[in-house]
Design a protein around this motif. Structure first.
Motif, PDB file in Angstrom:
ATOM      1  N   GLY A  57       0.694  -1.299  -0.029  1.00 59.75           N
ATOM      2  CA  GLY A  57       0.096   0.114   0.153  1.00 59.75           C
ATOM      3  C   GLY A  57       0.801   1.262  -0.031  1.00 59.75           C
ATOM      4  N   GLU A  58       0.232   2.351   0.038  1.00 60.70           N
ATOM      5  CA  GLU A  58       0.919   3.659  -0.043  1.00 60.70           C
ATOM      6  C   GLU A  58       1.920   4.012   1.332  1.00 60.70           C
ATOM      7  OE1 GLU A  58      -1.926   6.875  -0.184  1.00 60.70           O
ATOM      8  OE2 GLU A  58      -2.575   6.300  -2.497  1.00 60.70           O
ATOM      9  N   ASP A  59       1.493   3.298   2.327  1.00 62.92           N
ATOM     10  CA  ASP A  59       2.287   2.956   3.623  1.00 62.92           C
ATOM     11  C   ASP A  59       3.636   2.226   3.618  1.00 62.92           C
ATOM     12  OD1 ASP A  59       0.981   0.993   3.762  1.00 62.92           O
ATOM     13  OD2 ASP A  59       0.093   1.152   5.759  1.00 62.92           O
ATOM     14  N   GLY A  60       3.748   1.526   2.245  1.00 63.00           N
ATOM     15  CA  GLY A  60       4.696   0.613   2.365  1.00 63.00           C
ATOM     16  C   GLY A  60       4.471  -0.843   3.131  1.00 63.00           C
ATOM     17  N   GLN A  61       3.361  -0.850   3.566  1.00 63.35           N
ATOM     18  CA  GLN A  61       3.096  -2.217   4.162  1.00 63.35           C
ATOM     19  C   GLN A  61       2.310  -3.167   3.132  1.00 63.35           C
ATOM     20  OE1 GLN A  61       4.300  -2.891   7.456  1.00 63.35           O
ATOM     21  NE2 GLN A  61       5.179  -0.981   7.010  1.00 63.35           N
TER      22      GLN A  61
END
Length: 390
Positions: A57-61
């Motif tokens: 995702g955009e959060d890198g998770q």
């Protein structure tokens, strides 16, 4: 016995400085060649972690609800591999049945991203004897088109159970369209719709059309060398192509832009070399990709001959589900004109034929945005508003 005074005879001829230099040069050349081979092997090994990358995702998770895996499933008594990719498991399932025989296609997405995982849980199944599913102990008796149709249906039932679906979508490409349309006709209750890409119809006639197109093409280009090669290797008019034609087939098709893709000019630079760069195969799996291709295409199984001698327009013309054909106008691997004629003969509750103007045999990889638009706007909606023919 004592040999204290034994002396070895002196050589009769001493090597000249020139011979010595040549020997050193040959040695150095061999060492350099070995170093190059070892370096290339190291590069390929480094490109072969064999792991699937998760969707982030955009959060890198890792994206919640996504799936990115390489798995093996027991299918009709044979362990078979597949890649499953989805950014949202709530999306419908799409089973992709690859071409060949024996040529998986998921690895092509590294060079030709399709975007299917944005709208589907897409399953890139590698068929019996191919890619992940290859091993040398496969029973030859099971390498039949009937078995491949049964495997397609068995994979479908596995996916229905695993993902809790009532039906899935089925897409067949080339050889995969030959077995895919049969599976859809036999068990329509398993599928929302059937999508044929580079749809097989009458393959022997397709080879003859491709040959004539290529003769005209190379004559217009002034390539008399290829014209002479083609004239010496006609495909033949019966159920078996001539060995000379088979040996020339890939070269002349890709040279004329009517092969795997319209822009691909060589299977070596366009397919073989890129396959070794695919990161989700291990090195052993890359080797098996080509072992499986050779194995599945073997004349002893007759899969290619079966496809050549079958006219689907006389066999599969009634389907109880929507039918969509995606076809490149430059496709002579499975000739565009024959697919269009076959489409007209099919009886189905809904039909759509889509021409890809800039594609040859692989519209999904050549024009992915257009293919996705059709899949989302028409196929998922059960419509045919974007179709060229209905």
């Amino acid at each position: 016995m004592r040999f204290n005074n034994l002396q070895m005879p002196k050589p009769m001829v001493e090597h000249s400085p020139f011979v010595k230099r040549m020997g050193h040069m040959m040695l150095m050349t061999g060492l350099i060649g070995l170093a190059i081979v070892l370096t290339l092997m190291g590069i390929v090994w480094a490109m072969s972690p064999g792991k699937t990358a998760p969707f982030l995702g955009e959060d890198g998770q890792v994206l919640v609800g996504s799936l990115s895996e390489k798995i093996y499933v027991e299918i009709n008594g044979e362990k078979q591999g597949m890649f499953i990719k989805s950014k949202d498991l709530k999306n419908p399932v799409l089973l992709f049945v690859h071409g060949g025989p024996g040529m998986p296609e998921y690895w092509l997405t590294q060079r030709y991203p399709t975007g299917l995982e944005n709208y589907f849980t897409v399953v890139w199944w590698e068929q019996r004897g191919a890619g992940l599913s290859y091993h040398p102990g496969i029973s030859a008796e099971t390498m039949t088109d009937e078995q491949f149709v049964a495997d397609t249906q068995a994979v479908t039932r596995y996916l229905l159970k695993r993902f809790g679906k009532d039906k899935i979508y089925l897409m067949g490409h080339s050889w995969g369209s030959f077995i895919g349309i049969q599976a859809a006709a036999q068990t329509p209750e398993l599928y929302f719709a059937y999508i044929g890409m580079g749809q097989v119809s009458n393959q022997l006639q397709s080879e003859q059309l491709a040959y004539q197109y290529a003769l005209n093409y190379y004559e217009e280009k002034g390539n008399l060398h290829m014209v002479r090669k083609l004239q010496a290797a006609p495909p033949g008019m019966t159920g078996a192509l001539s060995p000379e034609y088979e040996a020339l087939r890939d070269e002349y098709m890709h040279g004329a832009g009517i092969g795997t893709t319209h822009e691909m000019k060589s299977v070596i630079t366009g397919i073989f070399l890129p396959s070794w760069q695919f990161r989700e195969y291990t090195l052993a799996e890359k080797i098996n990709l080509w072992r499986g291709k050779i194995y599945s295409s073997s004349n002893k199984f007759g899969l290619w001959k079966t496809m050549l001698t079958t006219d689907l327009a006389e066999q599969e013309t009634e389907l109880d589900i929507p039918v969509y054909f995606f076809h490149g106008q430059y496709d002579y691997t499975c000739a565009y004109s024959l697919a269009a004629t076959y489409f007209d003969q099919i009886q189905a509750p809904l039909k759509g034929f889509y021409t890809f103007e800039n594609s040859a045999h692989s519209p999904l990889f050549e024009e992915p945005e257009k293919a996705l638009n059709i899949l989302v706007q028409d196929v998922l909606s059960g419509e045919n508003s974007l179709a060229d023919k209905r």
